[in-house]
Scaffold this motif. Structure first.
Motif, PDB file in Angstrom:
ATOM      1  N   SER A  37     -20.409  -9.558   9.154  1.00 24.53           N
ATOM      2  CA  SER A  37     -20.348  -9.512   7.718  1.00 24.53           C
ATOM      3  C   SER A  37     -20.571 -11.123   7.208  1.00 24.53           C
ATOM      4  O   SER A  37     -21.267 -11.245   6.058  1.00 24.53           O
ATOM      5  CB  SER A  37     -18.707  -9.333   7.364  1.00 24.53           C
ATOM      6  N   SER A  38     -20.467 -12.254   7.995  1.00 25.91           N
ATOM      7  CA  SER A  38     -20.764 -13.522   7.671  1.00 25.91           C
ATOM      8  C   SER A  38     -22.225 -13.731   7.487  1.00 25.91           C
ATOM      9  O   SER A  38     -22.775 -14.347   6.619  1.00 25.91           O
ATOM     10  CB  SER A  38     -20.055 -14.594   8.546  1.00 25.91           C
ATOM     11  N   THR A  39     -23.009 -12.992   8.474  1.00 23.87           N
ATOM     12  CA  THR A  39     -24.377 -13.205   8.691  1.00 23.87           C
ATOM     13  C   THR A  39     -25.038 -12.473   7.319  1.00 23.87           C
ATOM     14  O   THR A  39     -25.900 -13.069   6.903  1.00 23.87           O
ATOM     15  CB  THR A  39     -25.022 -12.618   9.851  1.00 23.87           C
ATOM     16  N   VAL A  70     -17.294 -26.648  15.519  1.00 25.51           N
ATOM     17  CA  VAL A  70     -18.879 -26.935  15.270  1.00 25.51           C
ATOM     18  C   VAL A  70     -19.489 -25.683  14.512  1.00 25.51           C
ATOM     19  O   VAL A  70     -20.213 -25.774  13.427  1.00 25.51           O
ATOM     20  CB  VAL A  70     -19.420 -27.324  16.436  1.00 25.51           C
ATOM     21  N   VAL A  71     -18.970 -24.497  15.015  1.00 22.60           N
ATOM     22  CA  VAL A  71     -19.672 -23.146  14.605  1.00 22.60           C
ATOM     23  C   VAL A  71     -18.980 -23.221  13.230  1.00 22.60           C
ATOM     24  O   VAL A  71     -19.684 -22.456  12.269  1.00 22.60           O
ATOM     25  CB  VAL A  71     -19.436 -22.092  15.577  1.00 22.60           C
ATOM     26  N   ALA A 105     -21.196 -22.479   9.644  1.00 22.93           N
ATOM     27  CA  ALA A 105     -21.066 -21.281   8.948  1.00 22.93           C
ATOM     28  C   ALA A 105     -20.596 -21.515   7.478  1.00 22.93           C
ATOM     29  O   ALA A 105     -21.075 -20.932   6.472  1.00 22.93           O
ATOM     30  CB  ALA A 105     -20.249 -20.335   9.612  1.00 22.93           C
ATOM     31  N   ASP A 106     -20.009 -22.593   7.161  1.00 22.91           N
ATOM     32  CA  ASP A 106     -19.275 -22.964   6.084  1.00 22.91           C
ATOM     33  C   ASP A 106     -19.835 -23.810   5.008  1.00 22.91           C
ATOM     34  O   ASP A 106     -19.810 -23.712   3.824  1.00 22.91           O
ATOM     35  CB  ASP A 106     -17.750 -23.392   6.491  1.00 22.91           C
ATOM     36  N   HIS A 107     -20.258 -24.935   5.783  1.00 21.11           N
ATOM     37  CA  HIS A 107     -20.676 -26.048   4.902  1.00 21.11           C
ATOM     38  C   HIS A 107     -21.975 -26.121   3.989  1.00 21.11           C
ATOM     39  O   HIS A 107     -22.188 -27.053   3.365  1.00 21.11           O
ATOM     40  CB  HIS A 107     -20.522 -27.483   5.550  1.00 21.11           C
ATOM     41  N   ASN A 111     -15.970 -12.040   1.956  1.00 24.25           N
ATOM     42  CA  ASN A 111     -16.072 -12.186   3.476  1.00 24.25           C
ATOM     43  C   ASN A 111     -15.427 -13.387   3.791  1.00 24.25           C
ATOM     44  O   ASN A 111     -14.828 -13.562   4.943  1.00 24.25           O
ATOM     45  CB  ASN A 111     -17.546 -12.138   3.685  1.00 24.25           C
ATOM     46  N   GLU A 112     -15.677 -14.342   2.920  1.00 23.77           N
ATOM     47  CA  GLU A 112     -14.858 -15.751   3.177  1.00 23.77           C
ATOM     48  C   GLU A 112     -13.648 -15.762   3.536  1.00 23.77           C
ATOM     49  O   GLU A 112     -12.974 -16.273   4.344  1.00 23.77           O
ATOM     50  CB  GLU A 112     -15.541 -16.777   2.029  1.00 23.77           C
TER      51      GLU A 112
END
Length: 381
Positions: free
Chosen positions: A272-274, A208-209, A213-215, A299-300
């Motif tokens: 880094s994602s944030t 779920v997380v 984060a991705d979609h 980062n991805e």
């Protein structure tokens, strides 16, 4: 085992070429042809993933009866039929969009479970990160060509050009599968019992997380398209340039992950994602979009290689000699219901707050979610 891994990777590359054209430029065309409404443009994707989640548990029974090889051939045929539906209905009436969503969902149901199983079955803890990093490099090389191809096709031939080429790639994907070894897989416990296991909750939270984060990324090409005054070729060129820059770090990251420090690195990618999502809110012209998307893409790639290794470790759970089918099914059900929800929530955020503020909200949600996951995953080692 390696032969199956390589053949499935070739299949996945061809699939990615076909589906990538749809998910990057298809969503833009959905937006344009459905009254410039991001909510309406997202609805076919909502239907697709909701249908996939609803049928995957039942469909898995037929996958196991058919075997991995035949199931992947069936999935390619469903994808061909879905592409043909939009090819013959380029003005996008809703009956065609619903039919496309259903056909694509059935293709997904016969696709992802076998692919995940083969990738897990054909790799080990010792070589998984290295093989996955090589696989990721191939996908990035592909991503250098695909956006430019899509931009040129969309500019010259509109939706029909996208669908013809997608159909061709889906049809070609049958070739590597036809020479793959066939094998069957079975449950190690009932699906009902698997849902009750504490490990199923970890898989649920983790997936779920990841989705949260991705979609939002599926709407990023639409933002860039609007930013660049609705120019298909410039949009495709930008993504080609960004992916070319990103490839230089991927193999190094893969070797670093292979040192068995995935959870330590997970803590780093939380930050880094944030920050990468916050950076996306700063895009205001072509140059800034290139810089920001390069930061995000680096980062991805870093994040996804870490998450892929953790993901497959969770699916085998160190308790057997093979990847567990029931965990794959739980993963797919959870993921697709979550994606369907996200494709309602994120367009609503964009409609209310605009793209840039929505990117900041996603960054905050990503940080909170990944903090929860970090604590949840402490016991997978």
């Amino acid at each position: 085992m390696r032969k199956n891994f390589y053949l499935v990777t070739i299949f996945s590359l061809l699939f990615e070429l076909g589906s990538g054209l749809i998910y990057v430029f298809g969503i833009i065309m959905f937006y344009q042809k459905l009254g410039n409404s991001i909510m309406l443009a997202a609805l076919p994707l909502v239907m697709l993933h909701f249908t996939h989640a609803s049928i995957v548990a039942i469909g898995s029974k037929y996958i196991f009866k058919l075997g991995i090889k035949k199931s992947l051939i069936v999935c390619a045929l469903f994808y061909c039929a879905a592409s043909f539906t939009l090819l013959t209905n380029t003005d996008l009436p809703w009956f065609a969009l619903v039919l496309w969503s259903v056909l694509q969902a059935f293709g997904n149901a016969f696709h992802y479970i076998p692919i995940i199983y083969v990738l897990g079955h054909s790799t080990t803890e010792e070589n998984r990160a290295r093989l996955f990093s090589l696989r990721k490099i191939l996908f990035i090389v592909l991503a250098i060509v695909s956006p430019l191809l899509g931009g040129l096709l969309a500019a010259a031939f509109d939706l029909s050009g996208i669908m013809i080429v997608s159909f061709a790639f889906f049809a070609l994907s049958i070739i590597p599968i036809s020479i793959m070894d066939d094998f069957k897989a079975n449950y190690t416990t009932s699906l009902k019992e698997a849902y009750k296991l504490p490990h199923a909750m970890k898989i649920t939270i983790f997936r779920v997380v990841q989705i949260l984060a991705d979609h939002m990324t599926v709407f990023w090409p639409l933002y860039i398209f609007l930013l660049l005054s609705k120019n298909y070729v410039e949009t495709g060129t930008l993504f080609t340039l960004v992916n070319f820059i990103a490839i230089v770090v991927v193999y190094v990251v893969g070797k670093t992950i292979n040192k068995r420090n995935e959870l330590k690195m997970f803590s780093q990618i939380k930050w880094s994602s944030t920050l990468a999502w916050f950076a996306r809110a700063l895009s205001f012209n072509y140059i800034s979009a290139v810089i920001v998307d390069t930061v995000y893409k680096l980062n991805e790639n870093f994040r996804n290689m870490v998450l892929d290794v953790i993901d497959f470790e969770m699916l085998d759970n160190k308790s057997g000699t093979d990847i567990k089918l029931e965990y794959i099914i739980i993963r797919e059900v959870v993921a697709n219901y979550a994606v369907a929800a996200v494709y309602i929530i994120y367009p609503l955020l964009i409609t209310i707050f605009g793209f840039t503020d929505a990117f900041i909200v996603v960054g905050i949600v990503t940080f909170i979610g990944m903090t929860i996951v970090e604590k949840t995953l402490k016991n997978i080692k």
